[in-house]
Design a protein around this motif. Structure first.
Motif, short mmCIF file in Angstrom:
data_model
loop_
_atom_site.label_atom_id
_atom_site.label_comp_id
_atom_site.label_asym_id
_atom_site.label_seq_id
_atom_site.Cartn_x
_atom_site.Cartn_y
_atom_site.Cartn_z
N PHE A 151 6.09 15.91 -1.04
CA PHE A 151 6.45 14.42 -0.79
C PHE A 151 7.34 13.93 -1.53
CE2 PHE A 151 1.54 15.18 -0.21
CZ PHE A 151 1.72 14.81 0.85
N SER A 164 7.44 10.23 6.24
CA SER A 164 6.76 11.38 5.61
C SER A 164 5.63 11.01 4.70
CB SER A 164 8.09 12.27 4.89
OG SER A 164 8.52 11.32 3.95
N GLN A 165 5.93 10.83 3.46
CA GLN A 165 4.83 10.40 2.44
C GLN A 165 3.98 9.21 3.14
OE1 GLN A 165 6.18 8.76 -1.29
NE2 GLN A 165 4.35 9.89 -2.38
N GLY A 166 2.88 9.45 2.90
CA GLY A 166 1.71 8.38 3.29
C GLY A 166 1.79 7.03 2.57
N PHE A 221 -4.92 19.07 1.72
CA PHE A 221 -4.10 18.19 0.90
C PHE A 221 -3.42 19.08 -0.39
CE2 PHE A 221 -3.33 14.43 -2.10
CZ PHE A 221 -2.09 14.23 -1.27
N ASN A 258 -6.42 14.39 6.16
CA ASN A 258 -5.06 14.40 6.07
C ASN A 258 -4.76 16.01 5.77
OD1 ASN A 258 -2.39 14.19 5.06
ND2 ASN A 258 -2.96 13.16 3.14
N TYR A 296 -9.69 7.89 3.04
CA TYR A 296 -9.35 7.29 4.43
C TYR A 296 -10.53 6.50 4.99
CZ TYR A 296 -5.06 9.18 3.53
OH TYR A 296 -3.61 9.67 2.89
N LYS A 305 -5.22 3.24 -0.72
CA LYS A 305 -5.02 3.38 1.06
C LYS A 305 -5.75 2.14 1.53
CE LYS A 305 -4.34 8.03 0.23
NZ LYS A 305 -3.93 7.95 -1.24
N PHE A 345 -2.09 8.89 9.70
CA PHE A 345 -1.17 10.10 10.07
C PHE A 345 -1.45 10.40 11.67
CE2 PHE A 345 -2.09 10.71 5.68
CZ PHE A 345 -0.78 10.31 5.00
N ARG A 374 3.61 16.17 11.04
CA ARG A 374 2.67 14.86 10.42
C ARG A 374 3.54 13.61 10.10
NH1 ARG A 374 0.20 13.58 4.74
NH2 ARG A 374 2.20 12.58 4.65
N1 GLN Z 1 -1.52 11.08 0.34
C1 GLN Z 1 0.02 10.94 0.56
C2 GLN Z 1 0.36 11.64 1.56
O1 GLN Z 1 -0.48 12.53 2.25
C3 GLN Z 1 0.78 11.32 -0.48
C4 GLN Z 1 0.38 11.14 -1.85
C5 GLN Z 1 1.27 11.93 -2.77
O2 GLN Z 1 2.50 11.58 -2.56
N2 GLN Z 1 0.98 12.67 -3.72
O3 GLN Z 1 1.46 11.59 2.30
#
Ligand code: GLN
Length: 381
Positions: A16, A32-34, A121, A170, A201, A232, A316, A361
């Motif tokens: 990320f 990209s980053q969520g 993750f 994720n 989520y 979130k 995502f 993603r």
């Molecule tokens: N959960 C977020 C993602 O999947 C990122 C969290 C993080 O940057 N550590 O994008």
């Protein structure tokens, strides 16, 4: 020179951070980053300002502000029918990542095995390694990323200490059904295995399907740490406030680590969140909110060369690109940033075991203008 023997020799900088940097360098649209590119509800922000002014500026209680733990307890009981005692079964954490890390720290010993479901993750495996544990990956199968429960079962050995699950998932955007949870419950029954259930989520599920929390299943709940995230749910990932719930004897061990790991978490935010949580309308409509974004995004790219199965949960969406190129996902993701100015996450970075699928993603927690621009780019590829 000091001689350093790394405890995590194979760990680099998280994807990320690296992709985010690359996106900035190339001025790319960043899916990209969520994280949402919009702010939390002004009502919540006002509650936070108020909490600062009302003097909640010293340490919160180690387990979290009691009013927040009470609100969390009520929410879980209402949604999933299980009561967690605010004083002994709920701890407020510095985001779900800390809850996950602390759970692993409290239980995983050298040579213990932890089953990790891949794609996974990226924070699970380094934490396991740090405490000398061994990650045992079990891969989700096919292009729809389904769990094969007999494969899962055969991964269990006498050394299995913990299983980590994540629904909504994720990076794939799949969710587990009641049937999946019952299978898991059956397989873990009569074992000593701890379940770490990453449910950050939980409120982002689509098409009327329910979130299957481990809290709903008595024999899972009895062995589970359930980790959740306010970031979130309330569009505030930068606050890094989450929580963890577990039955008392398990939480007792978690607390021993938590108190020396962070001691306590940002106090004013907790006071504000406790108040804000009182109204379930603040989170029960989140699925509908994100479903609109998912649908608009998918509709805008339906004529593109990407293949897509609508995400069932999370913010995502996976896009499959096998009709476009044979490139490995990391190579294609980098090219998308540099040539097309669009950043996504290659799914292979979530896999330690062999993985050669062609998915990227994309985070759709973005305002419509950003999603429209991203769709234009995707349609041009
Ligand atoms: N959960 C977020 C993602 O999947 C990122 C969290 C993080 O940057 N550590 O994008």
């Amino acid at each position: 020179m000091i001689d350093i023997t790394s405890k995590l020799p194979h760990v680099g900088t998280t994807i990320f951070t690296t992709i985010g940097q690359l996106a900035r360098e190339h001025n790319a649209i960043n899916l990209s980053q969520g994280f949402p590119n919009f702010d939390p509800d002004p009502e919540l922000l006002a509650l936070v300002s108020e909490a600062y002014k009302k003097g909640h500026n010293q340490y919160a209680p180690m387990q979290g502000a009691l009013s927040l733990r009470e609100a969390i307890s009520e929410k879980i009981e209402r949604l999933y029918g299980r009561y967690y005692h605010p004083e002994s079964e709920i701890i407020v954490t510095a985001g779900a990542t800390q809850a996950i890390f602390t759970t692993i720290a409290a239980f995983v010993r050298p040579k213990d095995e932890v089953i990790v479901i891949e794609p996974a993750f990226d924070c699970y495996e380094p934490a396991i390694a740090l405490f000398g544990g061994k990650s045992v990956p079990v891969s989700l199968e096919g292009n729809d990323f389904k769990m094969n429960w007999s494969t899962f079962k055969s991964a269990i050995t006498p050394k299995t200490k913990m299983v980590i699950i994540n629904t909504p998932h994720n990076p794939t955007g799949t969710i587990w059904s009641e049937r999946d949870m019952l299978q898991l419950q059956d397989i873990l029954r009569d074992t000593n295995i701890i379940l770490l259930s990453d449910e950050v989520y939980e409120h982002i599920v689509f098409d009327g399907k329910p979130h299957e929390s481990a809290a709903k299943y008595p024999d899972l709940a009895a062995r589970s740490f359930i980790c959740a995230s306010f970031g979130k749910t309330f569009h505030a990932t930068g606050w890094k406030v989450g929580y963890c719930v577990a039955p008392k004897p398990l939480m007792h061990e978690f607390q021993k680590v938590h108190q020396f790991n962070v001691f306590s978490v940002h106090h004013p935010l907790q006071i504000a969140l406790a108040e804000y949580l009182k109204d379930p309308q603040h989170y029960v409509n989140l699925g509908g909110f994100y479903q609109q974004k998912r649908d608009a995004f998918l509709d805008a790219i339906k004529e593109s060369r990407f293949k897509m199965v609508p995400s069932e949960g999370t913010y995502f969406q996976l896009l499959e690109y096998s009709d476009i190129t044979d490139e490995k996902d990391t190579v294609f993701a980098e090219r998308l940033i540099k040539e097309y100015k669009l950043a996504s996450i290659p799914v292979s970075v979530f896999c330690k075991s062999e993985y050669d699928k062609k998915f990227l993603r994309f985070c759709f927690a973005k305002t419509n203008d950003v999603l429209e621009k991203a769709a234009e780019i995707l349609n041009s590829i």
